[in-house]
Write a protein that holds these residues in place. Structure first.
Motif, PDB file in Angstrom:
ATOM      1  N   VAL A 392      -9.800  49.498  39.954  1.00 45.24           N
ATOM      2  CA  VAL A 392      -9.472  48.545  41.031  1.00 45.24           C
ATOM      3  C   VAL A 392     -10.325  47.283  40.853  1.00 45.24           C
ATOM      4  O   VAL A 392      -9.815  46.151  40.897  1.00 45.24           O
ATOM      5  N   ASN A 395      -9.367  45.380  37.518  1.00 43.98           N
ATOM      6  CA  ASN A 395      -8.119  44.622  37.629  1.00 43.98           C
ATOM      7  C   ASN A 395      -8.295  43.382  38.496  1.00 43.98           C
ATOM      8  O   ASN A 395      -7.803  42.299  38.158  1.00 43.98           O
ATOM      9  N   ALA A 396      -9.007  43.534  39.615  1.00 44.03           N
ATOM     10  CA  ALA A 396      -9.237  42.381  40.493  1.00 44.03           C
ATOM     11  C   ALA A 396     -10.058  41.317  39.759  1.00 44.03           C
ATOM     12  O   ALA A 396      -9.826  40.116  39.914  1.00 44.03           O
ATOM     13  N   VAL A 399      -7.791  39.288  37.624  1.00 43.38           N
ATOM     14  CA  VAL A 399      -7.025  38.315  38.406  1.00 43.38           C
ATOM     15  C   VAL A 399      -7.885  37.089  38.690  1.00 43.38           C
ATOM     16  O   VAL A 399      -7.457  35.938  38.498  1.00 43.38           O
ATOM     17  N   MET A 417      -7.779  40.173  46.661  1.00 46.32           N
ATOM     18  CA  MET A 417      -7.511  40.644  45.296  1.00 46.32           C
ATOM     19  C   MET A 417      -7.813  42.127  45.177  1.00 46.32           C
ATOM     20  O   MET A 417      -7.082  42.875  44.516  1.00 46.32           O
ATOM     21  N   GLN A 420      -5.085  44.185  46.973  1.00 47.05           N
ATOM     22  CA  GLN A 420      -3.858  44.213  46.179  1.00 47.05           C
ATOM     23  C   GLN A 420      -4.029  45.183  45.004  1.00 47.05           C
ATOM     24  O   GLN A 420      -3.159  46.007  44.715  1.00 47.05           O
ATOM     25  N   SER A 421      -5.178  45.072  44.353  1.00 43.69           N
ATOM     26  CA  SER A 421      -5.456  45.911  43.200  1.00 43.69           C
ATOM     27  C   SER A 421      -5.480  47.389  43.588  1.00 43.69           C
ATOM     28  O   SER A 421      -4.985  48.249  42.852  1.00 43.69           O
ATOM     29  N   ASP A 424      -2.098  48.734  43.659  1.00 43.90           N
ATOM     30  CA  ASP A 424      -1.457  48.897  42.347  1.00 43.90           C
ATOM     31  C   ASP A 424      -1.964  50.096  41.554  1.00 43.90           C
ATOM     32  O   ASP A 424      -1.230  50.663  40.742  1.00 43.90           O
ATOM     33  N   VAL A 425      -3.215  50.475  41.780  1.00 41.63           N
ATOM     34  CA  VAL A 425      -3.765  51.593  40.994  1.00 41.63           C
ATOM     35  C   VAL A 425      -3.298  52.920  41.578  1.00 41.63           C
ATOM     36  O   VAL A 425      -3.486  53.192  42.759  1.00 41.63           O
TER      37      VAL A 425
END
Ligand SMILES: Nc1ncnc2c1ncn2[C@@H]1O[C@H](COP(=O)(O)OP(=O)(O)OP(=O)(O)O)[C@@H](O)[C@H]1O
Ligand SMILES: [Mg+2]
Length: 460
Positions: A392, A395-396, A399, A417, A420-421, A424-425
């Motif tokens: 998480v 990935n953030a 971004v 961010m 959102q991350s 997605d995970v």
């Protein structure tokens, strides 16, 4: 140049030391030992400080069976030139010929500590096979002290016998472990067990002794992937400033019959010489596959060897913490789970809310973050493993980096961010629980997997 032309050259310049040295060595290699001896003596006569000539002469004396003379000269040489690695190596070799493996081990360690490139694996194997082991100053100097202070850098890449051995065994040996318990979120039960088994006993040996307890023991960690088993093993070593030995099972299994057992034994011996130590066996299920599953007797031998080592039947395991990790405890032979072996079996579940908050904080460290809400993120990461939570943050970060590149200025990672991350995970442990559930329901040996059922809400 062949020996004849060297002879001719020396005839023209009889006092040329480098030339004499080359000729003497060539003669020695050709087993013309008497002529070689004359030339070495000649060099020493011209210049008594020629170490190589002394070494050559000593080798020849040894070859001629005049070992005691060789040893006396070697003593003097080592005293005069204590930095001469080759002299110590020769001493080790002669000691080995004299069947003094203990002394050979000491000299060998000294030689490779001075110059790792002269390591001689054959000689080292002979020494170990003959029961020799590392000893002397180097070994003492190298050890991590019990108060947890760390070895210094040259020690870590030094060339002691145990270093050479561990390279040969393909082991991670004495890796500097900067990780501490504080770097592991949650896992309180595991930390507590480890404290009781090794940390407190090392700190209060007298107290523990009065209860008949020593430092060391075995703990098996099991659970879904990415929840911190390996991280925990490293942090344990860091926490006590112990030597850390990480053993991937494939290193041991990929061997000829008989060799694996020997290798395993050497690994335990290495740890015993370097206490306090944490021996970490990852993928325990691969090594400890249920004996009934093992068709070849080779596997059985290996397991029996492992059990003997764990029992300390061969030598004692004081001050050694043996940590095992597996995703498939149901494939681990029951014999490993008896008291005195892996007598604590601990389920490492995905982190709960409190642990997730901690893990979030740990992975937020060192990243440019704007305001973010730890509690909120902990809620949004329910079901994720420690490794997932790290993803998480990774990935953030990506971004934010992309944004920074676009803007040409540092852009912080925002709470948005992260949220959102987190969406997605996907939890990576689900699959594991699907199969674990079946084992826990239908093959729950004496309630061993109750914790899994509790975690799944099947059992209270
Ligand atoms: N409890 C935790 N606290 C902090 N970070 C964690 C935690 N658990 C996992 N992580 C992060 O995830 C990474 C992977 O975890 P680790 O390798 O320890 O998992 P594992 O349980 O050994 O998994 P596997 O069963 O696949 O071997 C760690 O290096 C760390 O970055
Ligand atoms: Mg692991």
């Amino acid at each position: 140049m062949d020996i004849d032309s060297l002879r001719a050259a020396v005839a023209v310049s009889p006092d040329n030391i480098p030339l004499l040295q080359i000729l003497a060595k060539a003669l020695e290699d050709a087993f013309e030992i008497n002529e070689a001896k004359n030339h070495y003596e000649k060099i020493i006569e011209i210049d008594p400080s020629q170490v190589q000539a002394h070494l050559g002469l000593i080798r020849i004396l040894d070859l001629r069976g005049e070992t005691s003379q060789a040893v006396v000269r070697l003593d003097v040489l080592c005293e005069k030139h204590p930095q001469c690695a080759e002299a110590w190596m020769l001493r080790a070799r002669i000691a080995m010929d004299e069947e003094d493996a203990a002394a050979a081990g000491t000299w060998y360690a000294k030689a490779v500590a001075l110059n790792a490139s002269i390591a001689d694996e054959n000689l080292m194997k002979q020494i170990i096979t003959a029961g020799g082991s590392i000893s002397g100053e180097e070994a003492k100097r190298r050890k991590v002290t019990h108060d947890g202070s760390e070895v210094d850098d040259d020690d870590v890449c030094g060339g002691t016998m145990d270093d050479v051995l561990s390279r040969e065994l393909d082991l991670e040996f004495r890796v500097k472990n900067t990780a501490r318990f504080a770097d592991v979120g949650g896992m309180e039960a595991v930390k507590e067990q480890i404290r009781m088994k090794i940390i407190f006993p090392l700190q209060n040996p007298a107290l523990f002794a009065s209860y008949g307890k020593k430092a060391g023991g075995g703990v098996l960690l099991y659970g879904p992937p990415g929840c911190g088993k390996t991280l925990m093993a490293r942090a344990t070593a860091g926490e006590i400033g112990a030597n850390f030995f990480a053993i991937g099972i494939h290193h041991i299994l990929n061997m000829y019959i008989g060799e694996s057992e020997n290798k395993l034994h050497q690994i335990f011996e290495l740890a015993r010489r370097n206490v306090p130590a944490v021996l970490f066996f990852d993928e325990m299920d691969a090594l400890a596959a249920d004996r009934r599953d093992m068709r070849q007797s080779a596997g059985r031998h290996l397991i029996n060897q492992f059990l003997q080592e764990l029992d300390g039947a061969i030598d004692n395991n004081d001050n050694i913490l043996i940590l095992g990790a597996t995703n498939a405890p149901w494939h681990v032979d029951n014999a490993f789970l008896r008291p005195g072996r892996f007598d604590r079996i601990i389920f490492v579940p995905p982190p709960d809310a409190v642990a997730r908050e901690e893990i979030c904080r740990i992975h937020a460290q060192g990243r440019p973050l704007s305001v973010w809400d730890e509690k909120d993120l902990a809620k949004r990461t329910e079901g994720l493993s420690g490794a997932d939570i790290k993803a998480v943050f990774d990935n953030a970060t990506e971004v934010a980096l992309t944004e920074a590149m676009r803007k040409g200025a540092v852009a912080p990672i925002t709470g948005k961010m992260l949220t959102q991350s987190a969406k997605d995970v996907k939890p990576s442990t689900r699959k594991w629980f699907e199969s674990a559930k079946n084992y826990a329901l239908y093959s729950n040996q004496g309630g061993m997997y109750d914790e899994i059922l509790v975690h799944l809400g099947i059992k209270k």
